[in-house]
Design an enzyme around this catalytic site. Structure first.
Site, PDB file in Angstrom:
ATOM      1  N   ARG A 239     -12.864  -3.424  -7.465  1.00 43.80           N
ATOM      2  CA  ARG A 239     -12.752  -4.057  -6.138  1.00 43.80           C
ATOM      3  C   ARG A 239     -14.115  -4.183  -5.470  1.00 43.80           C
ATOM      4  O   ARG A 239     -14.904  -3.242  -5.466  1.00 43.80           O
ATOM      5  CB  ARG A 239     -11.909  -3.194  -5.198  1.00 43.80           C
ATOM      6  CG  ARG A 239     -10.476  -3.071  -5.528  1.00 43.80           C
ATOM      7  CD  ARG A 239      -9.685  -2.615  -4.298  1.00 43.80           C
ATOM      8  NE  ARG A 239     -10.329  -1.527  -3.541  1.00 43.80           N
ATOM      9  CZ  ARG A 239      -9.863  -1.046  -2.404  1.00 43.80           C
ATOM     10  NH1 ARG A 239      -8.775  -1.568  -1.861  1.00 43.80           N
ATOM     11  NH2 ARG A 239     -10.466  -0.056  -1.768  1.00 43.80           N
TER      12      ARG A 239
ATOM     13  N   ASP B 115       0.838  -4.949   8.378  1.00 43.19           N
ATOM     14  CA  ASP B 115      -0.274  -4.008   8.277  1.00 43.19           C
ATOM     15  C   ASP B 115      -1.544  -4.832   8.086  1.00 43.19           C
ATOM     16  O   ASP B 115      -1.683  -5.583   7.116  1.00 43.19           O
ATOM     17  CB  ASP B 115      -0.028  -3.065   7.086  1.00 43.19           C
ATOM     18  CG  ASP B 115      -1.035  -1.921   7.021  1.00 43.19           C
ATOM     19  OD1 ASP B 115      -2.185  -2.125   7.452  1.00 43.19           O
ATOM     20  OD2 ASP B 115      -0.670  -0.848   6.512  1.00 43.19           O
TER      21      ASP B 115
ATOM     22  N   PHE C  74       0.850  -1.195   0.000  1.00 39.69           N
ATOM     23  CA  PHE C  74       0.000   0.000   0.000  1.00 39.69           C
ATOM     24  C   PHE C  74       0.887   1.248   0.000  1.00 39.69           C
ATOM     25  O   PHE C  74       1.905   1.287   0.699  1.00 39.69           O
ATOM     26  CB  PHE C  74      -0.896  -0.033   1.251  1.00 39.69           C
ATOM     27  CG  PHE C  74      -1.972   1.004   1.256  1.00 39.69           C
ATOM     28  CD1 PHE C  74      -3.133   0.815   0.521  1.00 39.69           C
ATOM     29  CD2 PHE C  74      -1.827   2.166   1.994  1.00 39.69           C
ATOM     30  CE1 PHE C  74      -4.141   1.769   0.524  1.00 39.69           C
ATOM     31  CE2 PHE C  74      -2.837   3.133   2.007  1.00 39.69           C
ATOM     32  CZ  PHE C  74      -3.995   2.931   1.262  1.00 39.69           C
TER      33      PHE C  74
ATOM     34  N   TYR D 177     -11.364   2.191  10.306  1.00 37.39           N
ATOM     35  CA  TYR D 177     -12.559   2.624   9.564  1.00 37.39           C
ATOM     36  C   TYR D 177     -12.974   1.680   8.436  1.00 37.39           C
ATOM     37  O   TYR D 177     -13.961   1.921   7.771  1.00 37.39           O
ATOM     38  CB  TYR D 177     -12.362   4.036   8.994  1.00 37.39           C
ATOM     39  CG  TYR D 177     -11.089   4.242   8.205  1.00 37.39           C
ATOM     40  CD1 TYR D 177     -10.991   3.846   6.881  1.00 37.39           C
ATOM     41  CD2 TYR D 177      -9.981   4.842   8.802  1.00 37.39           C
ATOM     42  CE1 TYR D 177      -9.826   4.037   6.168  1.00 37.39           C
ATOM     43  CE2 TYR D 177      -8.805   5.036   8.102  1.00 37.39           C
ATOM     44  CZ  TYR D 177      -8.736   4.638   6.790  1.00 37.39           C
ATOM     45  OH  TYR D 177      -7.572   4.818   6.094  1.00 37.39           O
ATOM     46  N   LYS D 178     -12.220   0.608   8.228  1.00 33.49           N
ATOM     47  CA  LYS D 178     -12.587  -0.318   7.147  1.00 33.49           C
ATOM     48  C   LYS D 178     -13.520  -1.390   7.714  1.00 33.49           C
ATOM     49  O   LYS D 178     -14.635  -1.073   8.102  1.00 33.49           O
ATOM     50  CB  LYS D 178     -11.327  -0.885   6.502  1.00 33.49           C
ATOM     51  CG  LYS D 178     -10.581   0.214   5.724  1.00 33.49           C
ATOM     52  CD  LYS D 178      -9.240  -0.193   5.189  1.00 33.49           C
ATOM     53  CE  LYS D 178      -8.589   1.006   4.479  1.00 33.49           C
ATOM     54  NZ  LYS D 178      -7.146   0.845   4.346  1.00 33.49           N
TER      55      LYS D 178
HETATM   56  C1  LIG Z   1      -6.352   1.912   4.477  1.00 39.76           C
HETATM   57  C2  LIG Z   1      -4.927   1.589   4.697  1.00 39.76           C
HETATM   58  C3  LIG Z   1      -4.114   2.427   5.455  1.00 39.76           C
HETATM   59  C4  LIG Z   1      -4.671   3.688   6.021  1.00 39.76           C
HETATM   60  O1  LIG Z   1      -3.729   4.546   6.560  1.00 39.76           O
HETATM   61  P1  LIG Z   1      -4.193   5.785   7.413  1.00 39.76           P
HETATM   62  O2  LIG Z   1      -2.930   6.461   7.740  1.00 39.76           O
HETATM   63  O3  LIG Z   1      -4.895   5.253   8.634  1.00 39.76           O
HETATM   64  O4  LIG Z   1      -5.112   6.616   6.579  1.00 39.76           O
HETATM   65  C5  LIG Z   1      -2.802   2.034   5.674  1.00 39.76           C
HETATM   66  N1  LIG Z   1      -2.325   0.881   5.169  1.00 39.76           N
HETATM   67  C6  LIG Z   1      -3.086   0.068   4.429  1.00 39.76           C
HETATM   68  C7  LIG Z   1      -2.536  -1.213   3.897  1.00 39.76           C
HETATM   69  C8  LIG Z   1      -4.405   0.402   4.160  1.00 39.76           C
HETATM   70  O5  LIG Z   1      -5.156  -0.403   3.423  1.00 39.76           O
END
Ligand SMILES: *Cc1c(COP(=O)(O)O)cnc(C)c1O
Length: 416
Positions: free
Chosen positions: A375, A201, A132, A226-227
């Site tokens: 997705r 992560d 990511f 938030y997911k």
């Molecule tokens: C959604 C997501 C994030 C989000 O990062 P924030 O700093 O909390 O906005 C980080 N890593 C991954 C792999 C994600 O999917």
């Protein structure tokens, strides 16, 4: 669970799967307009109805009348640890190993920095090129700050990239584009064999698949609220630091709330023991309250049942997609084996962006990641099997009728 799927997977068969679904009752815990098929819980989860009442109570009663006394009387100061421990139950961590704080990005920064400072002989962070973006950006920034190197390789080359220079293996368990899931146990073992630590992560894993951090002897982890955890927009993230490392690794952001006794207002920093030392500043109390409601529902449902339903939802969706959408130019990009994927199915299509925008106008909300990935996040707590049937049908109709070729869907502009 895992009932064998019928050969003839039609809408009735999907309804029968819903009738047998042990998690079906949880759908009603979330606000739902009854018409939108929401397959984007991997970007932002639905609103738990109880979160509305909780937020109202926290604002009116706690903030409104208890005022500053809320830090102790309403448990605000303890909330990052209390909710952290509950997230720990979802991800296979022990009490005192998880803290709710900041964003995932900031958590990544803090953990990576702590590892590189603790292992001065090892100067390499190994990661995956398709990780990511925030994970890669933070690693690049940390490397620049501390004079280290980021070794980003293809997925298949990870094992060979680990060596005596590696301080940390940094990976996202479930890939945000394809939904592919790493073998956390094997990779953690490989990193340890090379003398490196691991940082996982879990942003696309927690609340989607069963995770066993302690079991796999994972060192460090982060994830967002938030997911699939349904904490709402701006929900804080969490960090996990294995108990065995809590003495050795140090939080690089030495804020007052990570002090052993913040209310002495001492001028010298003295680190608090355990996960407490990973606090920096004041916790986002209202947001933690909302996140706690999402965690409640997950704990009640149980991470194993949630993971099993994810396996079945994704299998059904892939089967429907192969039958109905492959002939229309789609290609399933998510692994066929249920232990190698999260709660997400991705379909490649050259015109994916326009298709997903047209499909959104037909009340099916998924999203698109360039260059060609459509997705679909199949959040197990509120997604029904008939929703999958209806979604696939509407996607097929969009392409068959050429709706995606209309001008309003072809203009530039991102799907969030
Ligand atoms: C959604 C997501 C994030 C989000 O990062 P924030 O700093 O909390 O906005 C980080 N890593 C991954 C792999 C994600 O999917």
């Amino acid at each position: 669970m895992s009932p064998r799927l019928p050969d003839n997977l039609d809408r009735n068969a999907c309804a029968a799967l819903d009738a047998r679904d042990p998690l079906a009752m949880f759908r009603d815990r979330f606000l739902n307009d009854g018409s939108t098929i929401y397959l984007d819980g991997n970007s932002m989860g639905r609103l738990p109805k109880a979160a509305v009442a909780r937020l109202q109570e926290m604002a009116e009663h706690e903030w409104g009348t208890i005022l500053v006394r809320g830090w102790t009387e309403s448990g605000w100061m303890e909330s990052p640890f209390r909710v952290g421990d509950r997230i720990g139950q979802l991800i296979g961590a022990s009490a005192g190993e998880v803290l709710v704080a900041d964003t995932t990005s900031v958590g990544l920064f803090r953990l990576m920095t702590s590892v590189l400072r603790a292992r001065p002989q090892r100067r390499v962070i190994v990661t995956e090129v398709s990780n990511f973006p925030t994970d890669l950006y933070i690693a690049q920034g940390v490397a620049e700050l501390l004079g280290c190197e980021v070794r980003a390789v293809e997925r298949g080359a990870l094992g060979n990239a680990l060596d005596g220079e590696t301080a940390l293996l940094l990976l996202t368990e479930v890939d945000f584009r394809s939904g592919e899931r790493h073998d956390m146990g094997a990779l953690t073992e490989a990193a340890h064999a090379a003398g490196a630590l691991t940082l996982w992560d879990l942003s696309h894993s927690a609340g989607a698949v069963e995770i066993r951090l302690n079991h796999h002897r994972v060192d460090l982890a982060v994830g967002c609220g938030y997911k699939y955890l349904n904490g709402g927009p701006g929900s804080p993230a969490y960090v996990y630091v294995a108990g065995a490392l809590q003495e050795e690794l140090r939080n690089p952001i030495q804020g007052w709330l990570g002090h052993d006794n913040p209310f002495l207002f001492d001028s010298e920093y003295r680190r608090a023991p355990g996960i407490r030392g990973w606090m920096s500043g004041s916790p986002p109390v209202l947001a933690i309250g909302a996140l706690d409601v999402g965690i409640d529902i997950h704990l009640e449902a149980g991470p194993r049942a949630v993971g099993e339903k994810a396996g079945l939802l994704t299998e059904v969706f892939m089967r429907l997609a192969r039958a109905r959408l492959d002939p229309l130019g789609f290609e399933v990009a998510t692994p066929a084996s249920s232990d190698r994927r999260g709660a997400q199915v991705s379909l490649r299509h050259g015109d994916g962006r326009a298709i997903m925008r047209a499909v959104a106008d037909r009340d099916v909300i998924g999203d698109f990641r360039p260059p060609d990935m459509c997705r679909f996040g199949l959040a197990p707590l509120y997604t029904r099997f008939v929703d999958l049937w209806d979604a696939v049908e509407r996607i097929a109709q969009v392409v068959e009728s050429g709706l995606n070729r209309q001008r309003q869907y072809r203009e530039e502009g991102a799907i969030p």
